[in-house]
Motif scaffolding. Structure first.
Motif, PDB file in Angstrom:
ATOM      1  N   ASP A   1       0.854  -1.191   0.000  1.00 48.10           N
ATOM      2  CA  ASP A   1       0.000   0.000   0.000  1.00 48.10           C
ATOM      3  C   ASP A   1       0.899   1.254   0.000  1.00 48.10           C
ATOM      4  O   ASP A   1       0.587   2.254   0.615  1.00 48.10           O
ATOM      5  CB  ASP A   1      -0.938  -0.025   1.215  1.00 48.10           C
ATOM      6  CG  ASP A   1      -2.042   1.019   1.133  1.00 48.10           C
ATOM      7  OD1 ASP A   1      -2.229   1.630   0.058  1.00 48.10           O
ATOM      8  OD2 ASP A   1      -2.719   1.234   2.161  1.00 48.10           O
TER       9      ASP A   1
ATOM     10  N   HIS B   1      -2.344  -0.166  11.798  1.00 48.44           N
ATOM     11  CA  HIS B   1      -1.867  -1.486  11.357  1.00 48.44           C
ATOM     12  C   HIS B   1      -0.398  -1.367  11.006  1.00 48.44           C
ATOM     13  O   HIS B   1       0.118  -0.261  10.832  1.00 48.44           O
ATOM     14  CB  HIS B   1      -2.660  -1.958  10.133  1.00 48.44           C
ATOM     15  CG  HIS B   1      -2.817  -0.880   9.095  1.00 48.44           C
ATOM     16  ND1 HIS B   1      -3.918  -0.046   9.038  1.00 48.44           N
ATOM     17  CD2 HIS B   1      -1.990  -0.436   8.113  1.00 48.44           C
ATOM     18  CE1 HIS B   1      -3.768   0.834   8.055  1.00 48.44           C
ATOM     19  NE2 HIS B   1      -2.591   0.626   7.478  1.00 48.44           N
TER      20      HIS B   1
ATOM     21  N   ASP C   1      -2.937   8.415  10.175  1.00 50.96           N
ATOM     22  CA  ASP C   1      -3.707   7.564   9.278  1.00 50.96           C
ATOM     23  C   ASP C   1      -4.818   6.845  10.042  1.00 50.96           C
ATOM     24  O   ASP C   1      -4.598   6.345  11.147  1.00 50.96           O
ATOM     25  CB  ASP C   1      -2.724   6.543   8.678  1.00 50.96           C
ATOM     26  CG  ASP C   1      -3.297   5.772   7.522  1.00 50.96           C
ATOM     27  OD1 ASP C   1      -3.719   6.415   6.542  1.00 50.96           O
ATOM     28  OD2 ASP C   1      -3.337   4.527   7.583  1.00 50.96           O
TER      29      ASP C   1
ATOM     30  N   GLU D   1      -6.662  11.725  10.264  1.00 45.17           N
ATOM     31  CA  GLU D   1      -7.540  11.309   9.166  1.00 45.17           C
ATOM     32  C   GLU D   1      -8.808  10.777   9.832  1.00 45.17           C
ATOM     33  O   GLU D   1      -8.927   9.603  10.120  1.00 45.17           O
ATOM     34  CB  GLU D   1      -6.890  10.228   8.296  1.00 45.17           C
ATOM     35  CG  GLU D   1      -7.731   9.927   7.060  1.00 45.17           C
ATOM     36  CD  GLU D   1      -7.495   8.539   6.470  1.00 45.17           C
ATOM     37  OE1 GLU D   1      -7.924   8.318   5.324  1.00 45.17           O
ATOM     38  OE2 GLU D   1      -6.934   7.659   7.145  1.00 45.17           O
TER      39      GLU D   1
ATOM     40  N   HIS E   1      -4.666  11.620  -1.865  1.00 44.85           N
ATOM     41  CA  HIS E   1      -4.207  10.426  -2.581  1.00 44.85           C
ATOM     42  C   HIS E   1      -5.225   9.297  -2.568  1.00 44.85           C
ATOM     43  O   HIS E   1      -4.961   8.237  -3.120  1.00 44.85           O
ATOM     44  CB  HIS E   1      -2.884   9.966  -1.954  1.00 44.85           C
ATOM     45  CG  HIS E   1      -3.090   9.548  -0.517  1.00 44.85           C
ATOM     46  ND1 HIS E   1      -3.390  10.460   0.477  1.00 44.85           N
ATOM     47  CD2 HIS E   1      -3.090   8.339   0.065  1.00 44.85           C
ATOM     48  CE1 HIS E   1      -3.551   9.804   1.621  1.00 44.85           C
ATOM     49  NE2 HIS E   1      -3.375   8.518   1.394  1.00 44.85           N
ATOM     50  N   ASP E   2      -6.342   9.484  -1.879  1.00 47.67           N
ATOM     51  CA  ASP E   2      -7.387   8.456  -1.845  1.00 47.67           C
ATOM     52  C   ASP E   2      -8.624   8.871  -2.643  1.00 47.67           C
ATOM     53  O   ASP E   2      -9.162   8.092  -3.416  1.00 47.67           O
ATOM     54  CB  ASP E   2      -7.851   8.195  -0.398  1.00 47.67           C
ATOM     55  CG  ASP E   2      -6.761   7.596   0.471  1.00 47.67           C
ATOM     56  OD1 ASP E   2      -5.949   6.809  -0.050  1.00 47.67           O
ATOM     57  OD2 ASP E   2      -6.731   7.915   1.677  1.00 47.67           O
TER      58      ASP E   2
HETATM   59  C1  GLC Z   1      -5.710   5.721   4.839  1.00 47.59           C
HETATM   60  C2  GLC Z   1      -4.771   6.183   3.759  1.00 47.59           C
HETATM   61  C3  GLC Z   1      -4.877   5.234   2.614  1.00 47.59           C
HETATM   62  C4  GLC Z   1      -4.446   3.870   3.069  1.00 47.59           C
HETATM   63  C5  GLC Z   1      -5.265   3.437   4.269  1.00 47.59           C
HETATM   64  C6  GLC Z   1      -4.617   2.273   4.952  1.00 47.59           C
HETATM   65  O1  GLC Z   1      -7.026   5.801   4.469  1.00 47.59           O
HETATM   66  O2  GLC Z   1      -5.033   7.505   3.419  1.00 47.59           O
HETATM   67  O3  GLC Z   1      -4.104   5.646   1.520  1.00 47.59           O
HETATM   68  O4  GLC Z   1      -4.601   2.935   2.043  1.00 47.59           O
HETATM   69  O5  GLC Z   1      -5.364   4.433   5.244  1.00 47.59           O
HETATM   70  O6  GLC Z   1      -3.443   2.655   5.582  1.00 47.59           O
END
Ligand code: GLC
Ligand code: CA
Length: 531
Positions: A62, A105, A202, A266, A328-329
């Motif tokens: 990821d 994680h 995150d 986030e 980025h998402d």
């Molecule tokens: C958050 C990040 C995303 C990532 C996810 C898992 O949502 O912005 O890009 O894939 O967490 O870490």
């Protein structure tokens, strides 16, 4: 470090997806040295801090959101020394460096998980969420991960399942286990001691899971449309009240540092009160949270006004709102909101910059950079590989610096890790030379923010709202935005005494012209009672 104190109030933060900003050594992947070489540009843009997407060693399932070591830099992106140098060089230009912290994680390659997986008796077993199979021998409950598949993977060795709210290679940590808190507090100290200006956290809403691992209930018709995209309300797999304890502890740590690091979560929370809770009510928690209700709103006057007013009402007194529209998402706002129409992009930048609070731009927003349709064969993001919208690769493509080969992104002959879009006039060099470009318009707004004329946290008052036009006053400044492709003529009380600080349209009315305001399609005006 930036010069204001605390630096993050009414700041302009610039998110950099490191792999795509600038490649300094010609291997096709952006890197820390590439950022360092372009700090003058970032200073010229008017940024107070950079938030770098994850830079720590990672197998890249990821792209850094699967961390294998929290105390180092991914070799593809540079070294710890490069990061130290970036912090120092950025500080010389009053720019702070924020890192992305991933505490929900780790990578399955992290030594904690490797040990945890070695058996139920291992010393790191309880760092992760393990459970016996459900009564039918299947997963312990109905939770699904980010791809829509079950959030549990079976470990044949121990006969148990482990939890992963994202990919199977991203096992969730168990925050009910005190040693996990201690590990992350050490990680915070490690980076704060190196001088980082803060963290974007995150999945900040997700760290704790229900202790009983109860099934998530079905979505309700009253849920936010984003929640309704899934079938289940993630009320047990995330969004647990215990998460607030973590931020109370982290806030104390952050506030003990001279550079006043910011914790920016986030926080995927659409309920305004619960969103405000992340800032802390009685006891301070996060300094700021990303506001996904705003990110996910339609680019229409009534929709934006409702979310902005709701958000402001839900925040505790003195809290610093955050406005952002790309990442980025979710994709880039010039495409998502504006159909890549430069007039609408300028209007959106005007709204983003004049709302009271801190602004987070995504690299390329200042150019009006669009999402790129990445051909299927070149797509890399495993989590969204099968999404019909093109997945997340579309908003992670290299920054266009010029119209030269590879848009000036890489010095070498290696192919950029993701393809560039069509290289037209949307690039730094050409836009710098064009007085009417999005980039030069952004610079006007940035200058007003730097001077404290817009973005301050005075109360927002609605002046006018209909299907087309939204006007609001913050302190001495009134913003009038025509969020439609039709001309709009509106009476604006007292407009005759206002002077124009910025205008996104072709016509630049003078103060005397402003009894009735006439707005071109997608035109936004920034007006002030002070000349
Ligand atoms: C958050 C990040 C995303 C990532 C996810 C898992 O949502 O912005 O890009 O894939 O967490 O870490
Ligand atoms: Ca490189």
């Amino acid at each position: 470090m930036p010069r204001k104190t605390p630096w993050w109030r009414s700041a302009t933060i610039y998110q950099i997806y490191v792999r795509s900003f600038r490649d300094s050594n010609g291997d096709g992947v952006g890197d820390l040295a590439g950022i360092c070489e372009n700090l003058d540009y970032l200073q010229w843009l008017g940024t107070d801090a950079l938030w770098l997407s994850p830079c720590m060693p990672s197998p890249n399932a990821d792209f850094g959101y699967d961390v294998a070591d929290y105390f180092d830099v991914h070799p593809e992106l540079g070294t710890l020394a490069d990061l130290d140098r970036l912090i120092v060089e950025a500080a010389r230009r009053d720019i702070g460096i924020m890192l992305d912290l991933v505490p929900n994680h780790t990578s399955s390659a992290h030594p904690w998980f490797v040990d945890a997986r070695s058996g139920p008796g291992s010393s790191h077993r309880d760092y992760y969420v393990w459970s016996d199979p459900g009564p039918d021998g299947g997963p312990p409950n109905n939770w699904v991960c980010a791809t829509g598949a079950p959030a549990w993977t079976y470990d044949a060795e121990s006969g148990q399942y482990y939890l992963h709210n994202f990919l199977p290679s991203q096992p969730d940590l168990n925050w009910w286990h005190e040693p996990v808190h201690e590990e992350f507090e050490e990680i915070l100290h490690f980076w704060f001691d190196r001088g980082v200006a803060g963290f974007r956290i995150d999945v900040a809403h997700g760290l704790y899971k229900d202790a009983l691992l109860q099934d998530n209930p079905p979505v309700l018709p009253t849920d936010h449309p984003v929640i309704r995209r899934g079938k289940l309300r993630p009320v047990y797999s995330s969004h647990r009240p215990e998460v607030h304890q973590i931020y109370r502890r982290w806030r104390q740590i952050a506030d003990g540092y001279e550079q006043e690091p910011a914790l920016l979560g986030e926080t995927w929370e659409f309920d305004y009160q619960r969103f405000g809770d992340y800032y802390g009510r009685e006891v301070p928690e996060l300094h700021m949270g990303f506001n996904f209700g705003f990110v996910e709103a339609a680019f229409r006057a009534p929709d934006l006004a409702e979310v902005v007013e709701g958000t402001l009402a839900g925040l505790p007194p003195g809290a610093m709102p955050v406005w952002t529209a790309s990442n980025h998402d979710v994709g880039r706002f010039p495409t998502r909101w504006c159909g890549n129409d430069a007039r609408a992009v300028k209007a959106a930048l005007t709204v983003l910059s004049t709302l009271p609070g801190t602004l987070v731009l995504y690299y390329g927003d200042e150019l009006g950079m669009a999402d790129v349709a990445v051909p299927e064969a070149l797509r890399l993001d495993e989590m969204t590989m099968n999404k019909p919208d093109g997945g997340r690769d579309r908003c992670r493509t290299p920054m266009p610096w010029s119209s030269d080969e590879n848009a000036g992104f890489t010095s070498g002959s290696a192919r950029p890790w993701l393809p560039l879009g069509e290289i037209g006039a949307t690039n730094v060099r050409d836009e710098q030379a064009d007085p009417g470009s999005v980039l030069n318009f952004w610079r006007q707004l940035a200058a007003l923010r730097r001077d404290g004329r817009i973005g301050g946290v005075e109360k927002l008052e609605r002046v006018l709202l209909d299907d087309q036009v939204w006007a609001y006053r913050v302190g001495e400044v009134t913003t009038v935005a025509n969020l439609s492709d039709q001309v709009a003529l509106r009476p604006l009380p007292g407009a005759g005494q206002l002077s124009v600080l910025a205008s996104s349209g072709a016509s630049h009315p003078g103060a005397e012209a402003l009894g009735d305001v006439r707005l071109d399609p997608w035109q936004a005006l920034v007006l002030s009672t002070r000349p």
